[in-house]
Design a protein around this motif. Structure first.
Motif, PDB file in Angstrom:
ATOM      1  N   LEU A 131       0.824  -1.200   0.000  1.00 48.05           N
ATOM      2  CA  LEU A 131       0.000   0.000   0.000  1.00 48.05           C
ATOM      3  C   LEU A 131       0.864   1.258   0.000  1.00 48.05           C
ATOM      4  O   LEU A 131       0.622   2.197  -0.766  1.00 48.05           O
ATOM      5  CB  LEU A 131      -0.927   0.002   1.215  1.00 48.05           C
ATOM      6  CG  LEU A 131      -1.770   1.272   1.415  1.00 48.05           C
ATOM      7  CD1 LEU A 131      -2.673   1.517   0.218  1.00 48.05           C
ATOM      8  CD2 LEU A 131      -2.584   1.160   2.699  1.00 48.05           C
ATOM      9  N   PHE A 132       1.884   1.273   0.844  1.00 52.35           N
ATOM     10  CA  PHE A 132       2.774   2.430   0.900  1.00 52.35           C
ATOM     11  C   PHE A 132       3.502   2.630  -0.433  1.00 52.35           C
ATOM     12  O   PHE A 132       3.768   3.762  -0.841  1.00 52.35           O
ATOM     13  CB  PHE A 132       3.780   2.285   2.041  1.00 52.35           C
ATOM     14  CG  PHE A 132       3.216   2.616   3.392  1.00 52.35           C
ATOM     15  CD1 PHE A 132       2.107   3.446   3.524  1.00 52.35           C
ATOM     16  CD2 PHE A 132       3.778   2.109   4.551  1.00 52.35           C
ATOM     17  CE1 PHE A 132       1.580   3.760   4.765  1.00 52.35           C
ATOM     18  CE2 PHE A 132       3.270   2.413   5.802  1.00 52.35           C
ATOM     19  CZ  PHE A 132       2.163   3.246   5.909  1.00 52.35           C
ATOM     20  N   PHE A 133       3.818   1.534  -1.110  1.00 50.11           N
ATOM     21  CA  PHE A 133       4.461   1.646  -2.420  1.00 50.11           C
ATOM     22  C   PHE A 133       3.518   2.333  -3.416  1.00 50.11           C
ATOM     23  O   PHE A 133       3.956   3.177  -4.208  1.00 50.11           O
ATOM     24  CB  PHE A 133       4.860   0.261  -2.939  1.00 50.11           C
ATOM     25  CG  PHE A 133       5.492   0.301  -4.304  1.00 50.11           C
ATOM     26  CD1 PHE A 133       6.817   0.674  -4.461  1.00 50.11           C
ATOM     27  CD2 PHE A 133       4.747  -0.020  -5.439  1.00 50.11           C
ATOM     28  CE1 PHE A 133       7.404   0.722  -5.723  1.00 50.11           C
ATOM     29  CE2 PHE A 133       5.321   0.029  -6.699  1.00 50.11           C
ATOM     30  CZ  PHE A 133       6.652   0.405  -6.838  1.00 50.11           C
ATOM     31  N   GLU A 134       2.243   1.988  -3.358  1.00 52.15           N
ATOM     32  CA  GLU A 134       1.269   2.657  -4.237  1.00 52.15           C
ATOM     33  C   GLU A 134       1.151   4.136  -3.908  1.00 52.15           C
ATOM     34  O   GLU A 134       1.063   4.976  -4.808  1.00 52.15           O
ATOM     35  CB  GLU A 134      -0.100   1.978  -4.108  1.00 52.15           C
ATOM     36  CG  GLU A 134      -0.175   0.588  -4.734  1.00 52.15           C
ATOM     37  CD  GLU A 134      -1.593   0.073  -4.785  1.00 52.15           C
ATOM     38  OE1 GLU A 134      -2.411   0.670  -5.512  1.00 52.15           O
ATOM     39  OE2 GLU A 134      -1.886  -0.924  -4.098  1.00 52.15           O
ATOM     40  N   ILE A 135       1.173   4.445  -2.619  1.00 52.20           N
ATOM     41  CA  ILE A 135       1.108   5.843  -2.207  1.00 52.20           C
ATOM     42  C   ILE A 135       2.367   6.581  -2.667  1.00 52.20           C
ATOM     43  O   ILE A 135       2.299   7.719  -3.147  1.00 52.20           O
ATOM     44  CB  ILE A 135       0.920   5.962  -0.684  1.00 52.20           C
ATOM     45  CG1 ILE A 135      -0.433   5.375  -0.275  1.00 52.20           C
ATOM     46  CG2 ILE A 135       1.021   7.416  -0.238  1.00 52.20           C
ATOM     47  CD1 ILE A 135      -0.673   5.350   1.223  1.00 52.20           C
ATOM     48  N   ASP A 136       3.535   5.924  -2.523  1.00 54.24           N
ATOM     49  CA  ASP A 136       4.787   6.520  -3.002  1.00 54.24           C
ATOM     50  C   ASP A 136       4.691   6.891  -4.477  1.00 54.24           C
ATOM     51  O   ASP A 136       5.132   7.965  -4.899  1.00 54.24           O
ATOM     52  CB  ASP A 136       5.951   5.540  -2.822  1.00 54.24           C
ATOM     53  CG  ASP A 136       6.323   5.330  -1.366  1.00 54.24           C
ATOM     54  OD1 ASP A 136       5.900   6.130  -0.522  1.00 54.24           O
ATOM     55  OD2 ASP A 136       7.047   4.345  -1.091  1.00 54.24           O
ATOM     56  N   THR A 137       4.115   5.988  -5.260  1.00 53.17           N
ATOM     57  CA  THR A 137       3.996   6.212  -6.706  1.00 53.17           C
ATOM     58  C   THR A 137       3.107   7.412  -7.001  1.00 53.17           C
ATOM     59  O   THR A 137       3.399   8.222  -7.890  1.00 53.17           O
ATOM     60  CB  THR A 137       3.426   4.962  -7.386  1.00 53.17           C
ATOM     61  OG1 THR A 137       4.275   3.837  -7.114  1.00 53.17           O
ATOM     62  CG2 THR A 137       3.339   5.157  -8.897  1.00 53.17           C
ATOM     63  N   ILE A 138       2.021   7.534  -6.234  1.00 61.62           N
ATOM     64  CA  ILE A 138       1.093   8.649  -6.434  1.00 61.62           C
ATOM     65  C   ILE A 138       1.761   9.979  -6.106  1.00 61.62           C
ATOM     66  O   ILE A 138       1.725  10.923  -6.905  1.00 61.62           O
ATOM     67  CB  ILE A 138      -0.178   8.463  -5.587  1.00 61.62           C
ATOM     68  CG1 ILE A 138      -0.980   7.264  -6.096  1.00 61.62           C
ATOM     69  CG2 ILE A 138      -1.038   9.733  -5.609  1.00 61.62           C
ATOM     70  CD1 ILE A 138      -2.126   6.864  -5.184  1.00 61.62           C
ATOM     71  N   TYR A 152       2.114   7.837   7.650  1.00 67.25           N
ATOM     72  CA  TYR A 152       2.812   8.204   6.421  1.00 67.25           C
ATOM     73  C   TYR A 152       2.850   9.729   6.344  1.00 67.25           C
ATOM     74  O   TYR A 152       1.848  10.393   6.614  1.00 67.25           O
ATOM     75  CB  TYR A 152       2.063   7.650   5.208  1.00 67.25           C
ATOM     76  CG  TYR A 152       2.759   7.827   3.875  1.00 67.25           C
ATOM     77  CD1 TYR A 152       3.528   6.811   3.325  1.00 67.25           C
ATOM     78  CD2 TYR A 152       2.636   9.007   3.151  1.00 67.25           C
ATOM     79  CE1 TYR A 152       4.159   6.963   2.096  1.00 67.25           C
ATOM     80  CE2 TYR A 152       3.265   9.176   1.928  1.00 67.25           C
ATOM     81  CZ  TYR A 152       4.022   8.148   1.406  1.00 67.25           C
ATOM     82  OH  TYR A 152       4.652   8.302   0.195  1.00 67.25           O
ATOM     83  N   MET A 153       4.024  10.274   5.967  1.00 64.55           N
ATOM     84  CA  MET A 153       4.150  11.722   5.847  1.00 64.55           C
ATOM     85  C   MET A 153       4.893  12.072   4.558  1.00 64.55           C
ATOM     86  O   MET A 153       5.870  11.426   4.193  1.00 64.55           O
ATOM     87  CB  MET A 153       4.892  12.330   7.040  1.00 64.55           C
ATOM     88  CG  MET A 153       4.925  13.850   7.000  1.00 64.55           C
ATOM     89  SD  MET A 153       5.575  14.618   8.515  1.00 64.55           S
ATOM     90  CE  MET A 153       7.306  14.218   8.381  1.00 64.55           C
ATOM     91  N   CYS A 154       4.398  13.099   3.863  1.00 63.64           N
ATOM     92  CA  CYS A 154       5.062  13.584   2.664  1.00 63.64           C
ATOM     93  C   CYS A 154       4.900  15.095   2.594  1.00 63.64           C
ATOM     94  O   CYS A 154       4.095  15.684   3.321  1.00 63.64           O
ATOM     95  CB  CYS A 154       4.497  12.907   1.416  1.00 63.64           C
ATOM     96  SG  CYS A 154       2.720  13.113   1.188  1.00 63.64           S
ATOM     97  N   MET A 210      -6.658  13.012  -2.824  1.00 65.78           N
ATOM     98  CA  MET A 210      -7.890  12.469  -3.400  1.00 65.78           C
ATOM     99  C   MET A 210      -7.631  11.120  -4.067  1.00 65.78           C
ATOM    100  O   MET A 210      -8.416  10.181  -3.925  1.00 65.78           O
ATOM    101  CB  MET A 210      -8.474  13.454  -4.403  1.00 65.78           C
ATOM    102  CG  MET A 210      -9.025  14.720  -3.784  1.00 65.78           C
ATOM    103  SD  MET A 210      -9.618  15.912  -5.021  1.00 65.78           S
ATOM    104  CE  MET A 210     -11.035  15.030  -5.681  1.00 65.78           C
ATOM    105  N   GLU A 211      -6.525  11.029  -4.766  1.00 68.39           N
ATOM    106  CA  GLU A 211      -6.208   9.769  -5.449  1.00 68.39           C
ATOM    107  C   GLU A 211      -5.892   8.665  -4.437  1.00 68.39           C
ATOM    108  O   GLU A 211      -6.266   7.505  -4.634  1.00 68.39           O
ATOM    109  CB  GLU A 211      -5.034   9.984  -6.400  1.00 68.39           C
ATOM    110  CG  GLU A 211      -4.825   8.819  -7.347  1.00 68.39           C
ATOM    111  CD  GLU A 211      -3.915   9.155  -8.512  1.00 68.39           C
ATOM    112  OE1 GLU A 211      -3.188   8.250  -8.958  1.00 68.39           O
ATOM    113  OE2 GLU A 211      -3.928  10.308  -8.980  1.00 68.39           O
ATOM    114  N   ILE A 212      -5.205   9.016  -3.350  1.00 74.17           N
ATOM    115  CA  ILE A 212      -4.892   8.029  -2.312  1.00 74.17           C
ATOM    116  C   ILE A 212      -6.171   7.471  -1.692  1.00 74.17           C
ATOM    117  O   ILE A 212      -6.322   6.258  -1.499  1.00 74.17           O
ATOM    118  CB  ILE A 212      -3.988   8.665  -1.227  1.00 74.17           C
ATOM    119  CG1 ILE A 212      -2.586   8.932  -1.801  1.00 74.17           C
ATOM    120  CG2 ILE A 212      -3.891   7.750  -0.003  1.00 74.17           C
ATOM    121  CD1 ILE A 212      -1.715   9.797  -0.902  1.00 74.17           C
TER     122      ILE A 212
END
Length: 455
Positions: A92-99, A115-117, A137-139
């Motif tokens: 899941l975090f990998f998908e978020i990283d990609t977004i 998770y923080m960005c 929104m995408e996440i």
């Protein structure tokens, strides 16, 4: 049909080699500038940055921080197959990283179920609040799809705030960022007020995104030394910016408006380069001329009632049209297009937009021969000064530029050349014909009086 001579083939090969060298030169320039910027970021030791040991600290005035929490993870942490749970979370975090990477956002950390960005760093920009909301929104949508397709029971809550941060940057092979400051603390506290599947933003972030998104005020957050900060739940795009019933998918109108916001970052980047890299003897083809043409395309484009999307293309073409002068004056339009093709993809311009921008730039080659309204607007803006009251002082700068290059000898020759050029010139748009043509004819009379013997 005649066969080509060996000399013709040789000339064609040399011309192709020259074009390849120019393109390679432009690419090397971009890489060199990127390397310089990286070195500057890493070695800066004063102003908004200072060093301590192997790490250094930098302050950013406008960063948008997202703090997220995976809801449901705690309930699952006692399941039999703990490793499978961790693998799912990593996935899941990998998908978020990609977004977030796709939206120019920097991942700061993921720890446990948090998770923080941050957006707007390490490269500063004006678009980071909007980009962060788009990513959020995408996440949320990705989590919703996972729940529907895979039956996952976890969800996510998100808090977003825009403000200054202090970043400690360390690491040898890859920069690692640790953020401190109110922006981080407030984003974390806002997330604690959020709920599953919800995006809550601060009033500061709301100020930057409210023109594009529907937001409902949900309460206030007490902040020490600041007072109460209003919080807003983000609902979706405003109807005019989405053709989707759920208001989750942006339409072309949104991308055009967002492109105009992003253009300001591009404008700052290009004007800084022109200021630093244009030869000093370009007294006319300098930053002031680029700004004149940029203003001109906006004025004429508005008068000719072009669309917002067309205006963005015009402004971008105006910004790039003389950038090739960095390399050389002769054939600079073609070189300007090469710069545009190298740089614009980094600012989310599409291939068809770049093609049209380059066509607009190439239309400024003398003698101008525009094929459509955008090219006509660009040509008229490029030579707008011919019909303006400041014609004489502007033309004097062009004279000095040409004289420096040994392309003109004296003022009499220059006046005669201008009379010939202006007499054969025509404006193409209704605006320029109505507002510049009369003055242009007066310029000819003024120049004739300046020539020797009043010729």
């Amino acid at each position: 049909m005649k066969n080509k001579s060996p000399q013709s083939d040789q000339i064609a090969r040399i011309q192709q080699e020259l074009e390849n060298v120019q393109q390679a030169y432009i690419q090397l320039q971009e890489r060199y500038r990127e390397a310089q910027e990286t070195i500057k970021e890493l070695s800066k030791t004063k102003g908004d940055s200072f060093t301590s040991g192997t790490a250094h600290t930098k302050r950013f005035k406008m960063v948008t921080v997202l703090y997220a929490n995976i809801i449901g993870f705690q309930e699952l942490e006692h399941v039999d197959d703990a490793q499978a749970l961790i693998d799912d979370l990593d996935s899941l975090f990998f998908e978020i990283d990609t977004i977030v990477e796709r939206f120019n956002i920097k991942k700061i950390k993921s720890l446990g179920d948090t998770y923080m960005c941050a957006g707007g760093m390490p490269k500063k920009n004006r678009t980071n609040p909007i980009e962060m909301v788009l990513a959020a929104m995408e996440i949320v949508d990705v989590l919703a799809q996972k729940q529907k397709k895979e039956g996952k029971i976890w969800n996510i809550s998100l808090g977003i705030h825009t403000g200054p941060v202090q970043a400690t940057i360390s690491g040898k092979n890859k920069n690692v960022y640790e953020l401190k400051g109110d922006a981080v603390n407030i984003a974390s506290r806002i997330e604690s007020y959020s709920q599953a599947g919800k995006i809550v933003i601060s009033e500061t972030t709301h100020e930057f995104v409210r023109d594009y998104f529907i937001c409902d005020k949900i309460g206030g957050l007490p902040v020490k030394y600041t007072g109460v900060i209003s919080m807003f739940e983000l609902i979706g795009f405003k109807p005019k910016f989405s053709d989707d019933d759920l208001l989750r998918i942006p339409n072309q109108r949104f991308y055009t408006r967002f492109g105009h916001v992003r253009f300001h970052d591009l404008e700052e980047y290009i004007l800084n380069r022109l200021e630093k890299e244009l030869p000093q003897y370009l007294y006319y083809h300098n930053v002031k001329h680029t700004m004149d043409v940029l203003i001109g395309v906006e004025v004429i484009g508005t008068a000719e009632k072009v669309s917002d999307a067309e205006l963005l293309l015009l402004k971008t073409a105006a910004l790039f049209h003389d950038m090739g002068q960095i390399v050389q004056s002769k054939g600079h339009e073609d070189i300007s297009c090469k710069f545009a093709r190298e740089i614009l993809p980094h600012y989310a311009y599409l291939p068809n937009q770049i093609d049209e921008i380059c066509d607009i730039i190439m239309a400024t080659q003398l003698p101008p021969n525009p094929k459509n309204i955008l090219q006509k607007i660009m040509c008229d803006a490029d030579l707008d000064y011919l019909g303006r009251p400041d014609f004489i002082p502007v033309s004097d700068t062009l004279y000095e530029e040409l004289k420096h290059q040994n392309l003109i000898e004296n003022k009499d020759d220059w006046s005669a050349l201008q009379i010939k050029f202006i007499s054969g010139h025509q404006y193409f748009t209704d605006f320029a014909k109505q507002n510049r043509e009369v003055n242009k004819q007066r310029q000819i009379e003024r120049l004739q009086k300046l020539t020797s013997g009043g010729r």
